[in-house]
Design a protein around this motif. Structure first.
Motif: not given
Length: 171
Positions: A122-132
DNA sequence: CGCCAGATTGACT
DNA sequence: GTCAATCTGGCGG
């Protein structure tokens, strides 16, 4: 959670994240937990953070607010939320959570990532996808202290936690 | 390329 | 109390 929430000073975001809910989505399931302990990290002037000085992590911290940063150290993954405007290397570390709909594996920055299934993926992913992140309990009492585990801290306390919460790793 | 340190945890003496 | 596990970047040869 609106990106504007994270587009502020890390100290402010760290305090306001307390009591809010972090949601980790895996397949059809949602793991929910209350954030009970955070730490604020700043730019290269922050003596505590080696992460601020190297390439990938530093550039990730400089990205726009609302990104997820995963820092691998020793045998653990630590989660951060990138804060402040683009170009400013700043982030908030999640240090402890209170599991709401699943069994936790203890407290601490390295354990909460295991509980939530968070790793380099989940590194560099945006909040709102896999993590909210969602609104949560705002009737809490915040206590500040110096950061834990760092060899050289700033002069100001940059660790914040919910007073009386038993999931806080250390009082 | 090898060695070291660092926002940690857990097992063993 | 001590030490190893494991990831990433800085530094020396």
């Amino acid at each position: 959670m609106d990106n504007e929430f994270f587009n502020r000073n890390a100290e402010i975001v760290a305090k306001e994240l307390l009591g809010r809910i972090i949601v980790r989505k895996i397949d059809d399931k949602e793991l929910r937990a209350k954030i009970v302990e955070t730490e604020a990290y700043f730019d290269e002037k922050d003596p505590a953070s080696r992460a601020c000085q190297n390439g990938d992590l530093r550039s990730t911290m400089m990205m726009e607010a609302g990104r997820i940063l995963v820092y691998g150290v020793h045998n653990n993954w630590l989660v951060n939320f990138v804060t402040d405007k683009e170009g400013k290397a700043s982030a908030v570390l999640i240090r402890a959570i209170e599991p709401l709909n699943f069994e936790g594996r203890g407290n601490g920055p390295g354990l909460l990532t295991k509980s939530l299934g968070i790793d380099k993926g989940v590194h560099k992913s945006k909040i709102g996808g896999e993590v909210e992140v969602e609104d949560g309990d705002n009737k809490i009492e915040i206590v500040s202290s110096f950061r834990i585990g760092v060899s050289k801290d700033l002069e100001k306390p940059m660790r914040f936690y919910i007073k009386g919460n038993k999931f806080v790793s250390r009082i």
